[in-house]
Design a protein around this motif. Structure first.
Motif, PDB file in Angstrom:
ATOM      1  N   ALA A   1      -2.219  -2.151 -20.376  1.00  0.00           N
ATOM      2  CA  ALA A   1      -1.134  -1.613 -21.200  1.00  0.00           C
ATOM      3  C   ALA A   1       0.232  -1.811 -20.543  1.00  0.00           C
ATOM      4  O   ALA A   1       1.246  -1.361 -21.073  1.00  0.00           O
ATOM      5  CB  ALA A   1      -1.381  -0.130 -21.476  1.00  0.00           C
ATOM      6  N   GLY A   2       0.250  -2.452 -19.381  1.00  0.00           N
ATOM      7  CA  GLY A   2       1.537  -2.830 -18.793  1.00  0.00           C
ATOM      8  C   GLY A   2       1.941  -2.111 -17.521  1.00  0.00           C
ATOM      9  O   GLY A   2       2.984  -2.411 -16.947  1.00  0.00           O
ATOM     10  N   CYS A   3       1.148  -1.154 -17.044  1.00  0.00           N
ATOM     11  CA  CYS A   3       1.496  -0.476 -15.785  1.00  0.00           C
ATOM     12  C   CYS A   3       1.204  -1.390 -14.599  1.00  0.00           C
ATOM     13  O   CYS A   3       0.215  -2.125 -14.615  1.00  0.00           O
ATOM     14  CB  CYS A   3       0.677   0.804 -15.606  1.00  0.00           C
ATOM     15  N   VAL A   4       2.056  -1.331 -13.610  1.00  0.00           N
ATOM     16  CA  VAL A   4       1.861  -2.131 -12.402  1.00  0.00           C
ATOM     17  C   VAL A   4       1.801  -1.241 -11.172  1.00  0.00           C
ATOM     18  O   VAL A   4       1.158  -1.550 -10.175  1.00  0.00           O
ATOM     19  CB  VAL A   4       3.026  -3.133 -12.220  1.00  0.00           C
ATOM     20  N   ASP A   5       2.494  -0.111 -11.250  1.00  0.00           N
ATOM     21  CA  ASP A   5       2.588   0.804 -10.115  1.00  0.00           C
ATOM     22  C   ASP A   5       1.647   1.979 -10.312  1.00  0.00           C
ATOM     23  O   ASP A   5       1.729   2.693 -11.318  1.00  0.00           O
ATOM     24  CB  ASP A   5       4.028   1.319  -9.992  1.00  0.00           C
ATOM     25  N   PHE A   6       0.769   2.192  -9.305  1.00  0.00           N
ATOM     26  CA  PHE A   6      -0.202   3.275  -9.379  1.00  0.00           C
ATOM     27  C   PHE A   6      -0.098   4.145  -8.129  1.00  0.00           C
ATOM     28  O   PHE A   6       0.086   3.634  -7.025  1.00  0.00           O
ATOM     29  CB  PHE A   6      -1.624   2.712  -9.524  1.00  0.00           C
ATOM     30  N   GLY A   7      -0.237   5.447  -8.336  1.00  0.00           N
ATOM     31  CA  GLY A   7      -0.147   6.399  -7.228  1.00  0.00           C
ATOM     32  C   GLY A   7      -1.473   7.084  -6.988  1.00  0.00           C
ATOM     33  O   GLY A   7      -2.171   7.464  -7.933  1.00  0.00           O
ATOM     34  N   GLU A   8      -1.817   7.227  -5.709  1.00  0.00           N
ATOM     35  CA  GLU A   8      -3.047   7.903  -5.320  1.00  0.00           C
ATOM     36  C   GLU A   8      -2.759   8.889  -4.189  1.00  0.00           C
ATOM     37  O   GLU A   8      -1.852   8.666  -3.379  1.00  0.00           O
ATOM     38  CB  GLU A   8      -4.097   6.877  -4.841  1.00  0.00           C
ATOM     39  N   ASN A   9      -3.572   9.954  -4.109  1.00  0.00           N
ATOM     40  CA  ASN A   9      -3.345  11.019  -3.135  1.00  0.00           C
ATOM     41  C   ASN A   9      -4.267  10.995  -1.923  1.00  0.00           C
ATOM     42  O   ASN A   9      -3.983  11.655  -0.940  1.00  0.00           O
ATOM     43  CB  ASN A   9      -3.569  12.387  -3.772  1.00  0.00           C
ATOM     44  N   TYR A  10      -5.409  10.324  -2.043  1.00  0.00           N
ATOM     45  CA  TYR A  10      -6.393  10.380  -0.968  1.00  0.00           C
ATOM     46  C   TYR A  10      -6.700   8.981  -0.466  1.00  0.00           C
ATOM     47  O   TYR A  10      -6.974   8.080  -1.269  1.00  0.00           O
ATOM     48  CB  TYR A  10      -7.678  11.078  -1.453  1.00  0.00           C
ATOM     49  N   VAL A  11      -6.652   8.815   0.854  1.00  0.00           N
ATOM     50  CA  VAL A  11      -6.790   7.495   1.449  1.00  0.00           C
ATOM     51  C   VAL A  11      -8.132   6.865   1.085  1.00  0.00           C
ATOM     52  O   VAL A  11      -8.186   5.710   0.652  1.00  0.00           O
ATOM     53  CB  VAL A  11      -6.587   7.556   2.979  1.00  0.00           C
ATOM     54  N   GLN A  12      -9.212   7.629   1.225  1.00  0.00           N
ATOM     55  CA  GLN A  12     -10.535   7.063   0.947  1.00  0.00           C
ATOM     56  C   GLN A  12     -10.658   6.583  -0.491  1.00  0.00           C
ATOM     57  O   GLN A  12     -11.184   5.512  -0.772  1.00  0.00           O
ATOM     58  CB  GLN A  12     -11.603   8.135   1.174  1.00  0.00           C
ATOM     59  N   GLU A  13     -10.181   7.424  -1.395  1.00  0.00           N
ATOM     60  CA  GLU A  13     -10.235   7.100  -2.829  1.00  0.00           C
ATOM     61  C   GLU A  13      -9.382   5.860  -3.117  1.00  0.00           C
ATOM     62  O   GLU A  13      -9.780   4.970  -3.872  1.00  0.00           O
ATOM     63  CB  GLU A  13      -9.728   8.317  -3.621  1.00  0.00           C
ATOM     64  N   LEU A  14      -8.211   5.805  -2.491  1.00  0.00           N
ATOM     65  CA  LEU A  14      -7.316   4.667  -2.693  1.00  0.00           C
ATOM     66  C   LEU A  14      -7.958   3.376  -2.179  1.00  0.00           C
ATOM     67  O   LEU A  14      -7.938   2.341  -2.863  1.00  0.00           O
ATOM     68  CB  LEU A  14      -5.980   4.942  -1.992  1.00  0.00           C
ATOM     69  N   VAL A  15      -8.542   3.434  -0.985  1.00  0.00           N
ATOM     70  CA  VAL A  15      -9.133   2.238  -0.388  1.00  0.00           C
ATOM     71  C   VAL A  15     -10.283   1.719  -1.259  1.00  0.00           C
ATOM     72  O   VAL A  15     -10.429   0.520  -1.480  1.00  0.00           O
ATOM     73  CB  VAL A  15      -9.614   2.538   1.053  1.00  0.00           C
ATOM     74  N   ARG A  16     -11.082   2.638  -1.788  1.00  0.00           N
ATOM     75  CA  ARG A  16     -12.204   2.263  -2.643  1.00  0.00           C
ATOM     76  C   ARG A  16     -11.706   1.571  -3.915  1.00  0.00           C
ATOM     77  O   ARG A  16     -12.194   0.516  -4.319  1.00  0.00           O
ATOM     78  CB  ARG A  16     -13.011   3.523  -2.991  1.00  0.00           C
ATOM     79  N   LYS A  17     -10.692   2.150  -4.545  1.00  0.00           N
ATOM     80  CA  LYS A  17     -10.167   1.567  -5.785  1.00  0.00           C
ATOM     81  C   LYS A  17      -9.476   0.233  -5.531  1.00  0.00           C
ATOM     82  O   LYS A  17      -9.603  -0.706  -6.322  1.00  0.00           O
ATOM     83  CB  LYS A  17      -9.200   2.549  -6.457  1.00  0.00           C
ATOM     84  N   LYS A  18      -8.755   0.160  -4.429  1.00  0.00           N
ATOM     85  CA  LYS A  18      -8.074  -1.098  -4.058  1.00  0.00           C
ATOM     86  C   LYS A  18      -9.109  -2.222  -3.940  1.00  0.00           C
ATOM     87  O   LYS A  18      -8.892  -3.342  -4.411  1.00  0.00           O
ATOM     88  CB  LYS A  18      -7.330  -0.875  -2.742  1.00  0.00           C
ATOM     89  N   GLU A  19     -10.256  -1.915  -3.301  1.00  0.00           N
ATOM     90  CA  GLU A  19     -11.314  -2.910  -3.113  1.00  0.00           C
ATOM     91  C   GLU A  19     -11.900  -3.329  -4.474  1.00  0.00           C
ATOM     92  O   GLU A  19     -12.062  -4.509  -4.768  1.00  0.00           O
ATOM     93  CB  GLU A  19     -12.387  -2.324  -2.193  1.00  0.00           C
ATOM     94  N   LEU A  20     -12.169  -2.336  -5.315  1.00  0.00           N
ATOM     95  CA  LEU A  20     -12.768  -2.635  -6.617  1.00  0.00           C
ATOM     96  C   LEU A  20     -11.822  -3.418  -7.528  1.00  0.00           C
ATOM     97  O   LEU A  20     -12.267  -4.138  -8.419  1.00  0.00           O
ATOM     98  CB  LEU A  20     -13.184  -1.334  -7.318  1.00  0.00           C
ATOM     99  N   LEU A  21     -10.522  -3.241  -7.306  1.00  0.00           N
ATOM    100  CA  LEU A  21      -9.525  -3.871  -8.191  1.00  0.00           C
ATOM    101  C   LEU A  21      -8.758  -4.979  -7.480  1.00  0.00           C
ATOM    102  O   LEU A  21      -7.640  -5.311  -7.861  1.00  0.00           O
ATOM    103  CB  LEU A  21      -8.554  -2.800  -8.707  1.00  0.00           C
ATOM    104  N   LYS A  22      -9.370  -5.569  -6.447  1.00  0.00           N
ATOM    105  CA  LYS A  22      -8.612  -6.512  -5.609  1.00  0.00           C
ATOM    106  C   LYS A  22      -8.132  -7.750  -6.358  1.00  0.00           C
ATOM    107  O   LYS A  22      -7.178  -8.392  -5.944  1.00  0.00           O
ATOM    108  CB  LYS A  22      -9.384  -6.879  -4.349  1.00  0.00           C
ATOM    109  N   GLU A  23      -8.789  -8.064  -7.471  1.00  0.00           N
ATOM    110  CA  GLU A  23      -8.354  -9.226  -8.252  1.00  0.00           C
ATOM    111  C   GLU A  23      -7.115  -8.928  -9.095  1.00  0.00           C
ATOM    112  O   GLU A  23      -6.490  -9.852  -9.615  1.00  0.00           O
ATOM    113  CB  GLU A  23      -9.466  -9.699  -9.211  1.00  0.00           C
ATOM    114  N   ARG A  24      -6.809  -7.667  -9.258  1.00  0.00           N
ATOM    115  CA  ARG A  24      -5.702  -7.302 -10.133  1.00  0.00           C
ATOM    116  C   ARG A  24      -4.414  -7.169  -9.331  1.00  0.00           C
ATOM    117  O   ARG A  24      -4.426  -6.850  -8.147  1.00  0.00           O
ATOM    118  CB  ARG A  24      -5.996  -5.972 -10.866  1.00  0.00           C
ATOM    119  N   ASN A  25      -3.334  -7.382 -10.028  1.00  0.00           N
ATOM    120  CA  ASN A  25      -2.027  -7.315  -9.390  1.00  0.00           C
ATOM    121  C   ASN A  25      -1.468  -5.892  -9.501  1.00  0.00           C
ATOM    122  O   ASN A  25      -0.903  -5.526 -10.527  1.00  0.00           O
ATOM    123  CB  ASN A  25      -1.112  -8.342 -10.071  1.00  0.00           C
ATOM    124  N   ILE A  26      -1.656  -5.109  -8.448  1.00  0.00           N
ATOM    125  CA  ILE A  26      -1.271  -3.700  -8.493  1.00  0.00           C
ATOM    126  C   ILE A  26      -0.374  -3.380  -7.298  1.00  0.00           C
ATOM    127  O   ILE A  26      -0.640  -3.834  -6.184  1.00  0.00           O
ATOM    128  CB  ILE A  26      -2.518  -2.790  -8.414  1.00  0.00           C
TER     129      ILE A  26
END
Ligand SMILES: *Cc1c(COP(=O)(O)O)cnc(C)c1O
Length: 232
Positions: A47-72
């Motif tokens: 839907a056009g968002c590029v900037d995402f905010g996360e509060n927990y390092v572990q959760e962020l690292v997991r999502k970053k890995e799962l979404l590594k192909e995406r431009n975030i």
């Protein structure tokens, strides 16, 4: 649902800017995706968002890995423990929550190793709620000076979490305090470069934050819906 919410919040942000006599391009939307899964994030990306905010390092690292192909562009907005800096320092876009010299020193050390200057904001506790992190307003200038001494830490601005209240006056007072610290820092001439980012405003108080000069709003609930767990 999420795409519709993003469209709606986009319009509301634009209206809030116009009503405040500001250019909507000055205010950046950070989609706060904590507790939500990668499917929700993908929907927001589409839907056009590029900037995402996360509060927990572990959760962020997991999502970053799962979404590594995406431009975030990943923003870290939670309380940052010194021993967790290393997990995000290589790719984090902006750390909103520096509130001590020790965390700044660690960011510097990691940045130096990587040859990467890391963009940060200093989080200020503008409402004196003891449940909150952030440096006290009285100590913010000292911390800004100390942080700018670290060459691999790039201080870009200030962040605050408004008070948990429906009282607009209280929210406004908190945002004004942050803006005044920002203006003082920029007129004082003690920083290497001017601060340009004021990260303030969430789902319930973004309109007030925009009136008071916000350049980044961090919106979770209004995009992704209510969170099942209560996380700050
Ligand atoms: C959760 C969170 C947000 C988003 O809050 P909403 O009320 O869901 O919009 C913004 N900033 C920080 C620091 C948060 O922890």
């Amino acid at each position: 649902m999420i795409a519709e919410n993003i469209q709606n919040i986009g319009k509301k942000l634009e209206n809030a800017c116009l009503q405040a006599g500001r250019n909507p391009k000055e205010v950046q939307l950070i989609a706060v995706s904590k507790t939500f899964g990668v499917d929700s994030i993908s929907e927001a990306l589409d839907a056009g968002c590029v900037d995402f905010g996360e509060n927990y390092v572990q959760e962020l690292v997991r999502k970053k890995e799962l979404l590594k192909e995406r431009n975030i562009r990943w923003h870290f907005i939670g309380h940052l423990q010194t021993n967790k800096v290393k997990y995000i320092s290589e790719w984090v876009h902006l750390i909103h929550s520096v509130d001590s010299e020790s965390v700044a020193r660690e960011i510097h050390k990691r940045g130096e190793k990587l040859g990467r200057k890391i963009d940060v904001l200093i989080e200020v506790n503008t409402s004196r709620e003891s449940t909150k992190f952030g440096v006290e307003a009285e100590k913010a200038h000292d911390l800004m000076r100390n942080v700018t001494a670290y060459s691999y830490v790039n201080l870009r601005g200030l962040m605050t979490i408004g008070p948990f209240t429906d009282d607009a006056d209280q929210s406004r007072a908190a945002f004004r305090l942050l803006k005044s610290l920002f203006d003082e820092a920029n007129s004082g001439g003690s920083l290497h470069q001017p601060l340009t980012i004021l990260s303030m405003g969430m789902s319930h108080d973004y309109a007030i934050a925009i009136q008071e000069g916000s350049t980044m709003v961090r919106i979770g609930t209004a995009i992704f819906g209510a969170r099942s767990q209560h996380l700050n």
